[in-house]
Write a protein that holds these residues in place. Structure first.
Motif, PDB file in Angstrom:
ATOM      1  N   ILE A   1       0.748  -1.208  -0.068  1.00 37.99           N
ATOM      2  CA  ILE A   1      -0.071  -0.136  -0.174  1.00 37.99           C
ATOM      3  C   ILE A   1       0.939   1.313   0.013  1.00 37.99           C
ATOM      4  O   ILE A   1       0.800   2.174  -0.873  1.00 37.99           O
ATOM      5  N   GLN A   2       1.884   1.330   0.840  1.00 38.44           N
ATOM      6  CA  GLN A   2       2.577   2.424   1.051  1.00 38.44           C
ATOM      7  C   GLN A   2       3.539   2.780  -0.384  1.00 38.44           C
ATOM      8  O   GLN A   2       3.580   3.830  -1.038  1.00 38.44           O
ATOM      9  N   PHE A   3       3.918   1.653  -1.101  1.00 34.70           N
ATOM     10  CA  PHE A   3       4.640   1.779  -2.270  1.00 34.70           C
ATOM     11  C   PHE A   3       3.724   2.244  -3.276  1.00 34.70           C
ATOM     12  O   PHE A   3       4.147   3.112  -4.078  1.00 34.70           O
ATOM     13  N   GLU A   4       2.465   1.673  -3.384  1.00 35.44           N
ATOM     14  CA  GLU A   4       1.596   1.849  -4.602  1.00 35.44           C
ATOM     15  C   GLU A   4       1.357   3.655  -4.422  1.00 35.44           C
ATOM     16  O   GLU A   4       1.165   4.181  -5.435  1.00 35.44           O
ATOM     17  N   VAL A   5       0.916   3.918  -3.244  1.00 34.33           N
ATOM     18  CA  VAL A   5       0.283   5.305  -3.093  1.00 34.33           C
ATOM     19  C   VAL A   5       1.758   6.133  -3.176  1.00 34.33           C
ATOM     20  O   VAL A   5       1.551   7.174  -4.085  1.00 34.33           O
ATOM     21  N   LYS A   6       3.032   5.974  -2.655  1.00 34.38           N
ATOM     22  CA  LYS A   6       3.926   6.793  -3.156  1.00 34.38           C
ATOM     23  C   LYS A   6       4.278   7.017  -4.167  1.00 34.38           C
ATOM     24  O   LYS A   6       4.600   7.871  -5.048  1.00 34.38           O
ATOM     25  N   SER A   7       4.367   5.935  -5.101  1.00 29.07           N
ATOM     26  CA  SER A   7       4.922   5.817  -6.650  1.00 29.07           C
ATOM     27  C   SER A   7       3.773   6.533  -7.341  1.00 29.07           C
ATOM     28  O   SER A   7       4.161   7.094  -8.206  1.00 29.07           O
ATOM     29  N   ARG A   8       2.577   6.467  -7.189  1.00 26.35           N
ATOM     30  CA  ARG A   8       1.726   7.006  -7.825  1.00 26.35           C
ATOM     31  C   ARG A   8       1.287   8.489  -7.708  1.00 26.35           C
ATOM     32  O   ARG A   8       1.272   9.356  -8.533  1.00 26.35           O
ATOM     33  N   VAL A   9       1.521   8.871  -6.308  1.00 24.95           N
ATOM     34  CA  VAL A   9       1.446  10.502  -6.099  1.00 24.95           C
ATOM     35  C   VAL A   9       2.621  11.192  -6.488  1.00 24.95           C
ATOM     36  O   VAL A   9       2.549  12.046  -7.077  1.00 24.95           O
ATOM     37  N   THR A  10       3.916  10.397  -6.423  1.00 23.38           N
ATOM     38  CA  THR A  10       4.953  11.153  -6.811  1.00 23.38           C
ATOM     39  C   THR A  10       4.852  11.386  -8.389  1.00 23.38           C
ATOM     40  O   THR A  10       5.543  12.663  -8.669  1.00 23.38           O
ATOM     41  N   LYS A  11       4.244  10.509  -9.200  1.00 21.03           N
ATOM     42  CA  LYS A  11       4.218  11.069 -10.480  1.00 21.03           C
ATOM     43  C   LYS A  11       3.153  12.043 -10.871  1.00 21.03           C
ATOM     44  O   LYS A  11       3.142  12.663 -11.964  1.00 21.03           O
ATOM     45  N   LEU A  12       2.180  12.487  -9.870  1.00 21.52           N
ATOM     46  CA  LEU A  12       1.049  13.262 -10.158  1.00 21.52           C
ATOM     47  C   LEU A  12       1.562  14.880  -9.327  1.00 21.52           C
ATOM     48  O   LEU A  12       0.844  15.632  -9.747  1.00 21.52           O
ATOM     49  N   LEU A  13       2.509  14.774  -8.483  1.00 21.18           N
ATOM     50  CA  LEU A  13       2.822  16.226  -7.936  1.00 21.18           C
ATOM     51  C   LEU A  13       3.215  17.137  -8.951  1.00 21.18           C
ATOM     52  O   LEU A  13       4.088  16.719  -9.508  1.00 21.18           O
ATOM     53  N   SER A  14       2.541  18.201  -8.815  1.00 20.24           N
ATOM     54  CA  SER A  14       3.204  19.015  -9.793  1.00 20.24           C
ATOM     55  C   SER A  14       4.096  20.197  -9.159  1.00 20.24           C
ATOM     56  O   SER A  14       4.312  20.350  -7.996  1.00 20.24           O
ATOM     57  N   ASN A  15       4.555  21.130 -10.085  1.00 21.02           N
ATOM     58  CA  ASN A  15       5.526  21.964  -9.484  1.00 21.02           C
ATOM     59  C   ASN A  15       4.782  23.129  -8.753  1.00 21.02           C
ATOM     60  O   ASN A  15       5.318  23.979  -7.811  1.00 21.02           O
ATOM     61  N   LYS A  16       3.415  23.174  -9.002  1.00 22.41           N
ATOM     62  CA  LYS A  16       2.694  24.202  -7.950  1.00 22.41           C
ATOM     63  C   LYS A  16       2.199  23.662  -6.667  1.00 22.41           C
ATOM     64  O   LYS A  16       1.848  24.458  -6.042  1.00 22.41           O
ATOM     65  N   THR A  17       2.618  22.399  -6.493  1.00 23.65           N
ATOM     66  CA  THR A  17       2.517  21.902  -5.021  1.00 23.65           C
ATOM     67  C   THR A  17       3.331  22.715  -4.117  1.00 23.65           C
ATOM     68  O   THR A  17       4.512  22.886  -4.244  1.00 23.65           O
ATOM     69  N   CYS A  18       2.620  23.250  -2.951  1.00 19.29           N
ATOM     70  CA  CYS A  18       3.443  24.166  -1.857  1.00 19.29           C
ATOM     71  C   CYS A  18       4.515  23.034  -1.312  1.00 19.29           C
ATOM     72  O   CYS A  18       4.225  21.862  -0.980  1.00 19.29           O
ATOM     73  N   ASN A  19       5.472  23.803  -0.730  1.00 26.60           N
ATOM     74  CA  ASN A  19       6.608  22.997  -0.120  1.00 26.60           C
ATOM     75  C   ASN A  19       6.151  22.296   1.257  1.00 26.60           C
ATOM     76  O   ASN A  19       6.538  21.288   1.516  1.00 26.60           O
ATOM     77  N   ARG A  20       5.059  22.691   1.925  1.00 25.99           N
ATOM     78  CA  ARG A  20       4.503  22.208   3.192  1.00 25.99           C
ATOM     79  C   ARG A  20       4.064  20.814   2.909  1.00 25.99           C
ATOM     80  O   ARG A  20       4.372  19.909   3.376  1.00 25.99           O
ATOM     81  N   ASP A  21       3.270  20.782   1.712  1.00 26.12           N
ATOM     82  CA  ASP A  21       2.665  19.613   1.146  1.00 26.12           C
ATOM     83  C   ASP A  21       3.739  18.685   0.792  1.00 26.12           C
ATOM     84  O   ASP A  21       3.667  17.376   0.979  1.00 26.12           O
ATOM     85  N   ARG A  22       4.514  19.116  -0.096  1.00 28.95           N
ATOM     86  CA  ARG A  22       5.604  18.399  -0.522  1.00 28.95           C
ATOM     87  C   ARG A  22       6.637  17.631   0.751  1.00 28.95           C
ATOM     88  O   ARG A  22       7.064  16.550   0.778  1.00 28.95           O
ATOM     89  N   ASP A  23       6.702  18.491   1.649  1.00 32.09           N
ATOM     90  CA  ASP A  23       7.516  18.067   3.036  1.00 32.09           C
ATOM     91  C   ASP A  23       6.750  17.193   3.818  1.00 32.09           C
ATOM     92  O   ASP A  23       7.199  15.961   3.940  1.00 32.09           O
ATOM     93  N   TRP A  24       5.365  17.192   3.719  1.00 30.72           N
ATOM     94  CA  TRP A  24       4.636  16.275   4.414  1.00 30.72           C
ATOM     95  C   TRP A  24       4.514  14.883   3.698  1.00 30.72           C
ATOM     96  O   TRP A  24       4.649  13.642   4.039  1.00 30.72           O
ATOM     97  N   PHE A  25       4.507  14.957   2.306  1.00 26.07           N
ATOM     98  CA  PHE A  25       4.526  13.649   1.718  1.00 26.07           C
ATOM     99  C   PHE A  25       5.764  12.857   1.556  1.00 26.07           C
ATOM    100  O   PHE A  25       5.860  12.034   1.782  1.00 26.07           O
ATOM    101  N   SER A  26       6.853  13.809   1.513  1.00 26.79           N
ATOM    102  CA  SER A  26       8.262  13.074   1.771  1.00 26.79           C
ATOM    103  C   SER A  26       8.488  12.510   2.988  1.00 26.79           C
ATOM    104  O   SER A  26       9.379  11.488   3.198  1.00 26.79           O
ATOM    105  N   SER A  27       7.727  12.961   4.226  1.00 27.27           N
ATOM    106  CA  SER A  27       7.973  12.641   5.541  1.00 27.27           C
ATOM    107  C   SER A  27       7.275  10.978   5.571  1.00 27.27           C
ATOM    108  O   SER A  27       7.512  10.376   6.577  1.00 27.27           O
ATOM    109  N   LEU A  28       6.637  10.759   4.754  1.00 28.38           N
ATOM    110  CA  LEU A  28       5.486   9.575   4.534  1.00 28.38           C
ATOM    111  C   LEU A  28       6.487   8.422   4.365  1.00 28.38           C
ATOM    112  O   LEU A  28       7.369   8.441   3.671  1.00 28.38           O
TER     113      LEU A  28
END
Length: 147
Positions: A120-147
């Motif tokens: 589950i972790q692998f699938e969510v991380k790999s799919r979301v990583t492909k969808l994150l855009s450059n417009k995503t704020c740093n706070r959300d990127r940091d939160w996602f990176s910490s998962l």
């Protein structure tokens, strides 16, 4: 996910009512009728997987249906990006629990909770990583990176 929300999964209780199969019992625990509610909220395997996903994402709310869980995420005080990631994790959880049950029926094999959670972790991380855009704020990127 759509079929689970509509309670249209081909669970053993639904199939048994159509005279398909010899019983309506859960193929893993063998003590309860296999319904959608049992699969996702009463079955010890799914309860443990759901708890690990909730801990991983940092929320401790427990719900007793998929719809109430999704509604709670909608009202949860998080950014749109974080809510979307939570939705993706819940959809992945539902899909993987369904896969585990099918594996129990067709392969007579049930993977461990730890292995299922890692998938589950692998699938969510790999799919979301492909969808994150450059417009995503740093706070959300940091939160996602910490998962």
């Amino acid at each position: 996910m759509w079929l689970a929300l509509l309670d249209r999964l081909k669970t053993k209780d639904r199939l048994f009512k159509l005279n398909i199969g010899t019983d309506d019992l859960c193929p893993v625990c063998g003590s309860c009728t296999e319904t959608s509610a049992h699969l996702f909220f009463n079955y010890t395997f799914s309860v443990a997987c759901r708890q690990q996903v909730r801990t991983w994402l940092g929320f401790q709310q427990g719900r007793n249906s998929i719809i109430s869980l999704l509604k709670w995420i909608q009202r949860y005080d998080r950014s749109k990006v974080q809510k979307t990631i939570m939705y993706a994790a819940i959809a992945c959880l539902v899909y993987n629990i369904w896969r585990v049950m099918n594996s129990a029926v067709w392969n007579m094999k049930v993977p461990s909770i730890k292995y299922t959670f890692q998938i589950i972790q692998f699938e969510v991380k790999s799919r979301v990583t492909k969808l994150l855009s450059n417009k995503t704020c740093n706070r959300d990127r940091d939160w996602f990176s910490s998962l």
